[in-house]
Design a protein around this motif. Structure first.
Motif, mmCIF file in Angstrom:
data_model
loop_
_atom_site.group_PDB
_atom_site.id
_atom_site.type_symbol
_atom_site.label_atom_id
_atom_site.label_comp_id
_atom_site.label_asym_id
_atom_site.label_seq_id
_atom_site.Cartn_x
_atom_site.Cartn_y
_atom_site.Cartn_z
ATOM 1 N N ASN A 177 0.814 -1.217 0.000
ATOM 2 C CA ASN A 177 0.000 0.000 0.000
ATOM 3 C C ASN A 177 0.853 1.275 0.000
ATOM 4 O O ASN A 177 0.451 2.296 0.551
ATOM 5 C CB ASN A 177 -0.942 -0.002 1.218
ATOM 6 N N GLY A 178 2.050 1.199 -0.594
ATOM 7 C CA GLY A 178 2.903 2.374 -0.644
ATOM 8 C C GLY A 178 3.550 2.747 0.671
ATOM 9 O O GLY A 178 4.135 3.824 0.804
ATOM 10 N N ALA A 179 3.465 1.862 1.671
ATOM 11 C CA ALA A 179 4.012 2.160 2.994
ATOM 12 C C ALA A 179 5.529 1.988 3.016
ATOM 13 O O ALA A 179 6.105 1.275 2.192
ATOM 14 C CB ALA A 179 3.360 1.252 4.040
ATOM 15 N N GLU A 264 18.104 -10.363 -4.954
ATOM 16 C CA GLU A 264 19.449 -9.926 -4.613
ATOM 17 C C GLU A 264 20.166 -9.267 -5.777
ATOM 18 O O GLU A 264 21.052 -8.437 -5.581
ATOM 19 C CB GLU A 264 20.260 -11.114 -4.096
ATOM 20 N N VAL A 265 19.789 -9.610 -7.010
ATOM 21 C CA VAL A 265 20.449 -9.018 -8.177
ATOM 22 C C VAL A 265 19.650 -7.865 -8.757
ATOM 23 O O VAL A 265 19.943 -7.388 -9.844
ATOM 24 C CB VAL A 265 20.684 -10.076 -9.291
ATOM 25 N N ASP A 266 18.636 -7.399 -8.035
ATOM 26 C CA ASP A 266 17.859 -6.249 -8.484
ATOM 27 C C ASP A 266 18.813 -5.071 -8.692
ATOM 28 O O ASP A 266 19.518 -4.666 -7.769
ATOM 29 C CB ASP A 266 16.812 -5.895 -7.412
ATOM 30 N N PRO A 267 18.884 -4.485 -9.912
ATOM 31 C CA PRO A 267 19.833 -3.406 -10.162
ATOM 32 C C PRO A 267 19.573 -2.148 -9.358
ATOM 33 O O PRO A 267 20.460 -1.342 -9.166
ATOM 34 C CB PRO A 267 19.671 -3.141 -11.666
ATOM 35 N N ASP A 268 18.342 -1.936 -8.896
ATOM 36 C CA ASP A 268 18.031 -0.740 -8.108
ATOM 37 C C ASP A 268 17.022 -1.098 -7.037
ATOM 38 O O ASP A 268 15.831 -0.850 -7.179
ATOM 39 C CB ASP A 268 17.474 0.368 -9.005
ATOM 40 N N PRO A 269 17.471 -1.711 -5.933
ATOM 41 C CA PRO A 269 16.531 -2.169 -4.906
ATOM 42 C C PRO A 269 15.767 -1.040 -4.243
ATOM 43 O O PRO A 269 14.725 -1.273 -3.655
ATOM 44 C CB PRO A 269 17.455 -2.885 -3.899
ATOM 45 N N ARG A 270 16.244 0.214 -4.354
ATOM 46 C CA ARG A 270 15.512 1.330 -3.745
ATOM 47 C C ARG A 270 14.123 1.484 -4.342
ATOM 48 O O ARG A 270 13.186 1.927 -3.673
ATOM 49 C CB ARG A 270 16.285 2.626 -3.932
ATOM 50 N N ALA A 271 13.988 1.085 -5.615
ATOM 51 C CA ALA A 271 12.709 1.256 -6.300
ATOM 52 C C ALA A 271 11.611 0.435 -5.647
ATOM 53 O O ALA A 271 10.435 0.759 -5.746
ATOM 54 C CB ALA A 271 12.851 0.880 -7.763
ATOM 55 N N ARG A 272 11.983 -0.646 -4.969
ATOM 56 C CA ARG A 272 10.967 -1.487 -4.348
ATOM 57 C C ARG A 272 10.290 -0.777 -3.191
ATOM 58 O O ARG A 272 9.206 -1.132 -2.783
ATOM 59 C CB ARG A 272 11.605 -2.802 -3.876
ATOM 60 N N ASN A 273 10.961 0.198 -2.629
ATOM 61 C CA ASN A 273 10.392 0.911 -1.501
ATOM 62 C C ASN A 273 10.009 2.357 -1.827
ATOM 63 O O ASN A 273 9.787 3.167 -0.957
ATOM 64 C CB ASN A 273 11.381 0.915 -0.324
ATOM 65 N N GLY A 274 9.978 2.677 -3.134
ATOM 66 C CA GLY A 274 9.529 3.986 -3.535
ATOM 67 C C GLY A 274 10.559 5.077 -3.362
ATOM 68 O O GLY A 274 10.233 6.261 -3.344
ATOM 69 N N TRP A 275 11.843 4.710 -3.212
ATOM 70 C CA TRP A 275 12.869 5.716 -3.013
ATOM 71 C C TRP A 275 13.420 6.265 -4.320
ATOM 72 O O TRP A 275 14.043 7.304 -4.339
ATOM 73 C CB TRP A 275 14.032 5.114 -2.212
ATOM 74 N N ALA A 276 13.281 5.509 -5.420
ATOM 75 C CA ALA A 276 13.895 5.930 -6.681
ATOM 76 C C ALA A 276 12.851 6.553 -7.601
ATOM 77 O O ALA A 276 11.667 6.312 -7.440
ATOM 78 C CB ALA A 276 14.534 4.746 -7.366
#
Length: 276
Positions: A177-179, A264-276
């Motif tokens: 939910n975007g949290a 683990e090989v996600d090139p930009d893991p920040r995107a999973r939490n809405g940071w990118a």
């Protein structure tokens, strides 16, 4: 003076036909399950629609007359997805305002969860909200979206214990939910499923009181685009010899390992939490 008030033709119809008509009416005016695919802030995932109301249109038909309320409450409550958004009150207090026949009719329930709701949830004994009469086709847990962070990993072990004993829920889902989630939402999912598998093997073969077979087994799946995952209840599995058990569990373990490797090989893991 004679009473010239016309009687309702609808109420003179056979009960089966009246129920069929009301079932159609409830289905046609149902305004969804409370979720949408858009947000003014977050770019992806499923989100709880803040404008959704369980009663504004769905239950208005029960206000037609006393006869409608008497005849169709159970049908209406079984069709409508109910959503609890209050995170400051106990979940059980929200159910206690209903009558017993209304509670037992509910089949779809969603609630917004913060730390308090997770603490209550993992202490359910065997039934959702500790209400044995509640039998849910779907139970959806939606993380509260705010500036605060969620720490679902704090509840992983207790959640696994709950899953082993929980009954009367056919589908259990968790929505990011975007949290803000510490450690990432999908990471928590992978760790949760990994511990389910580990605990199941331990309870069956290594625990001092083994074998301890689960009350409910769950199939699982993660939706990357919607950022939510679902657990589908299944019958408890038979007790097998350990070698046969390990062979049967191999596909599940390999599937989980692939999920974890891809994460683990996600090139930009920040995107999973809405940071990118």
């Amino acid at each position: 003076m004679t009473d010239t008030t016309p009687s309702s033709r609808f109420l003179t119809l056979p009960a089966e036909l009246r129920l069929a008509i009301l079932d159609f009416a409830l289905s046609s005016q149902n305004n969804g399950d409370g979720f949408c695919n858009r947000s003014p802030v977050w770019p992806g995932g499923l989100y709880l629609d803040e404008n959704y109301s369980s009663s504004s249109s769905n239950l208005g038909i029960l206000l037609t007359c006393r006869q409608f309320r008497h005849d169709f409450t159970v049908l209406a409550f079984s069709r409508i997805p109910f959503v609890i958004t209050d995170i400051y009150s106990s979940l059980l207090t929200r159910l206690n305002i209903l009558q017993s026949h209304q509670i037992s009719a509910i089949r779809h329930l969603t609630f917004v969860a913060g730390a308090r709701q997770f603490r209550e949830m993992v202490h359910w004994h065997r039934y959702p909200f500790n209400v044995e009469a509640l039998r849910l086709d779907s139970l959806k847990v939606v993380l509260h979206r705010s500036a605060h962070w969620h720490y679902p990993s704090d509840f992983t072990s207790d959640m696994v214990s709950l899953l082993r004993r929980l009954q009367h829920v056919q589908s259990l889902s968790f929505f990011r939910n975007g949290a803000n989630v510490k450690g990432f939402f999908k990471t928590w999912y992978n760790r949760l499923i990994g511990l389910v598998l580990k605990e199941d093997h331990y309870q069956r073969y290594d625990a001092p009181s083994a074998p301890n077979v689960e009350d409910t087994w769950w199939d699982w799946g993660f939706d990357d685009s919607g950022e939510w995952f679902e657990l589908q209840a299944r019958e408890k599995r038979a007790l097998l010899a350990e070698e046969e058990y390990l062979e049967g569990m191999r596909p599940m373990v390999e599937r989980l390992m692939r999920e974890m490797e891809r994460e683990e090989v996600d090139p930009d893991p920040r995107a999973r939490n809405g940071w990118a």
